[in-house]
Design an enzyme around this catalytic site. Structure first.
Site, mmCIF file in Angstrom:
data_model
loop_
_atom_site.group_PDB
_atom_site.id
_atom_site.type_symbol
_atom_site.label_atom_id
_atom_site.label_comp_id
_atom_site.label_asym_id
_atom_site.label_seq_id
_atom_site.Cartn_x
_atom_site.Cartn_y
_atom_site.Cartn_z
ATOM 1 N N ASP A 81 0.864 -1.192 0.000
ATOM 2 C CA ASP A 81 0.000 0.000 0.000
ATOM 3 C C ASP A 81 0.899 1.241 0.000
ATOM 4 O O ASP A 81 1.832 1.339 0.801
ATOM 5 C CB ASP A 81 -0.872 -0.054 1.263
ATOM 6 C CG ASP A 81 -1.968 0.993 1.304
ATOM 7 O OD1 ASP A 81 -2.364 1.494 0.233
ATOM 8 O OD2 ASP A 81 -2.440 1.287 2.420
ATOM 9 N N HIS A 208 -9.397 5.025 -1.359
ATOM 10 C CA HIS A 208 -8.586 5.100 -0.134
ATOM 11 C C HIS A 208 -9.349 5.944 0.890
ATOM 12 O O HIS A 208 -10.292 6.640 0.556
ATOM 13 C CB HIS A 208 -7.234 5.760 -0.439
ATOM 14 C CG HIS A 208 -6.278 4.846 -1.133
ATOM 15 N ND1 HIS A 208 -5.151 4.363 -0.525
ATOM 16 C CD2 HIS A 208 -6.295 4.315 -2.380
ATOM 17 C CE1 HIS A 208 -4.499 3.579 -1.374
ATOM 18 N NE2 HIS A 208 -5.172 3.534 -2.510
ATOM 19 N N THR A 254 -8.017 2.763 9.502
ATOM 20 C CA THR A 254 -8.428 3.476 10.715
ATOM 21 C C THR A 254 -9.449 2.704 11.553
ATOM 22 O O THR A 254 -9.320 2.630 12.784
ATOM 23 C CB THR A 254 -8.984 4.861 10.327
ATOM 24 O OG1 THR A 254 -7.913 5.606 9.728
ATOM 25 C CG2 THR A 254 -9.536 5.622 11.521
HETATM 26 O O1 TD4 Z 1 -4.112 3.359 2.293
HETATM 27 N N1 TD4 Z 1 -4.735 3.420 3.471
HETATM 28 C C1 TD4 Z 1 -4.003 3.032 4.680
HETATM 29 C C2 TD4 Z 1 -2.959 4.076 4.934
HETATM 30 C C3 TD4 Z 1 -2.309 3.853 6.234
HETATM 31 C C4 TD4 Z 1 -1.345 4.991 6.573
HETATM 32 O O2 TD4 Z 1 -0.290 4.418 6.891
HETATM 33 P P1 TD4 Z 1 0.953 4.218 7.799
HETATM 34 O O3 TD4 Z 1 0.695 4.853 9.127
HETATM 35 O O4 TD4 Z 1 1.063 2.708 7.892
HETATM 36 O O5 TD4 Z 1 2.051 4.838 7.014
HETATM 37 C C5 TD4 Z 1 -6.046 3.881 3.501
HETATM 38 O O6 TD4 Z 1 -6.536 4.369 2.480
HETATM 39 C C6 TD4 Z 1 -6.833 3.761 4.781
HETATM 40 O O7 TD4 Z 1 -7.866 4.695 4.926
HETATM 41 P P2 TD4 Z 1 -8.534 4.966 6.377
HETATM 42 O O8 TD4 Z 1 -9.830 5.674 6.090
HETATM 43 O O9 TD4 Z 1 -8.803 3.642 7.007
HETATM 44 O O10 TD4 Z 1 -7.612 5.821 7.172
HETATM 45 ZN ZN ZN Z 2 -4.385 5.053 1.231
#
Ligand code: TD4
Ligand code: ZN
Ligand code: CA
Length: 305
Positions: A81, A208, A254
């Protein structure tokens, strides 16, 4: 079984459901996703960010996720990701990831194309899927029309972007953002834009920042001392609408973090004599598993494995 994102997402887009991509950084979260997928008979994407790799170590994280996928009866992928550069992507491909995201969204259009194309040229011969991103994830509340145009995915260039890069899936920016504080007031996504993009592109589209930040989790966390005032996510009906407009992959981090934290707080508060990590993290795993199962039902992926 271990599969690629393309295996999971092409049927999802065609049939109008979405597959959840759940971020993991420890064993409990991997188990929560794998058990939920098995019980829901749902495909699942296990997503790992560069900072999760930094935390757990690439050999550990890749082997734990691969073990989960290979010992499961349902199809799961191991996905990078927000891969930030070619080196990170190369290392993950070498470690056996079946899908990678290259996030060139901060780059200029031509540079994003060049970097994404370079990743596609590395990944495709090895059977690895590639997700790319065009437009930046940011809340669009209180932004002017000009600011929105500068941030959100431009439907006119999206088609050219996917054609020239050969990416398998496209992450679009339509007003979502990462984390627990997505909106101050009403949630606001640009559905018109999403509709135009999905009319232009038949590839699976990716949302995302799609956590809903459920009130019940926030309330439970707050009851046991968390300070999360103002946390707000994407309402579930808006997630469903996004799926009807071509979103086939939905990223969730999240809501899992919140479920984990709220439950650890609850156990520690209610059982002050407890110090066996399994008795603390076990319930946290169960709470995350319930969240994942709920997402699979919401996204329509339950029963699709
Ligand atoms: O891509 N993501 C997850 C991003 C996580 C951020 O990461 P690190 O702290 O591991 O660097 C999302 O799109 C998640 O979306 P959300 O709404 O769940 O925050
Ligand atoms: Zn993301
Ligand atoms: Ca980005």
């Amino acid at each position: 079984m271990l599969v690629t994102n393309k295996d999971l997402l092409v049927p999802a887009r065609r049939k109008g459901y979405a597959v959840g991509a759940f971020n993991v950084n420890n064993l409990e979260t991997v188990l929560a996703v794998a058990e939920a997928a098995t019980e829901e008979k749902s495909p699942a994407i296990i997503a790992v960010t560069p900072s999760a790799i930094k935390y757990a170590g690439l050999p550990y994280v890749s082997k734990i996720v691969k073990t989960a996928a290979e010992s499961s009866s349902v199809p799961m992928s191991l996905h990078l990701d927000h891969g930030e550069d070619f080196e990170t992507v190369s290392k993950c491909v070498a470690a056996g990831f079946t899908s990678v995201m290259i996030d060139g969204s901060h780059l200029k259009f031509e540079e994003n194309i060049a970097l994404t194309k370079k990743v596609v040229d590395l990944a495709h011969p090895k059977g690895v899927s590639v997700e790319a991103e065009l437009g930046r994830l940011a809340g669009i509340e209180e932004k002017t029309v000009e600011e929105k145009e500068a941030i959100l995915t431009d439907p006119n260039s999206a088609k050219e972007f996917v054609t020239r890069t050969g990416a398998d899936a496209l992450a679009v920016a339509v007003g979502t953002s990462h984390g627990a504080y997505k909106f101050k007031g009403e949630a606001k996504l640009d559905f018109e834009r999403l509709k135009t993009i999905s009319g232009e592109i038949d590839l699976p589209l990716v949302l995302h920042g799609a956590s809903s930040v459920p009130a019940w989790i926030i309330e439970k966390a707050a009851k046991y001392g968390a300070e999360l005032g103002g946390a707000r996510g994407i309402p579930e009906d808006q997630v469903i609408r996004a799926i009807s407009l071509g979103i086939a992959k939905i990223n969730i981090d999240t809501d899992l973090r919140l479920a984990f934290t709220a439950t650890v707080r609850e156990v520690l508060a209610n059982q002050p004599k407890e110090f066996d990590p399994r008795k603390i993290l076990g319930p946290a795993k169960e709470a995350m598993k319930e969240v994942v199962k709920g997402k699979m039902r919401l996204f329509g992926s339950s029963g699709k494995a």
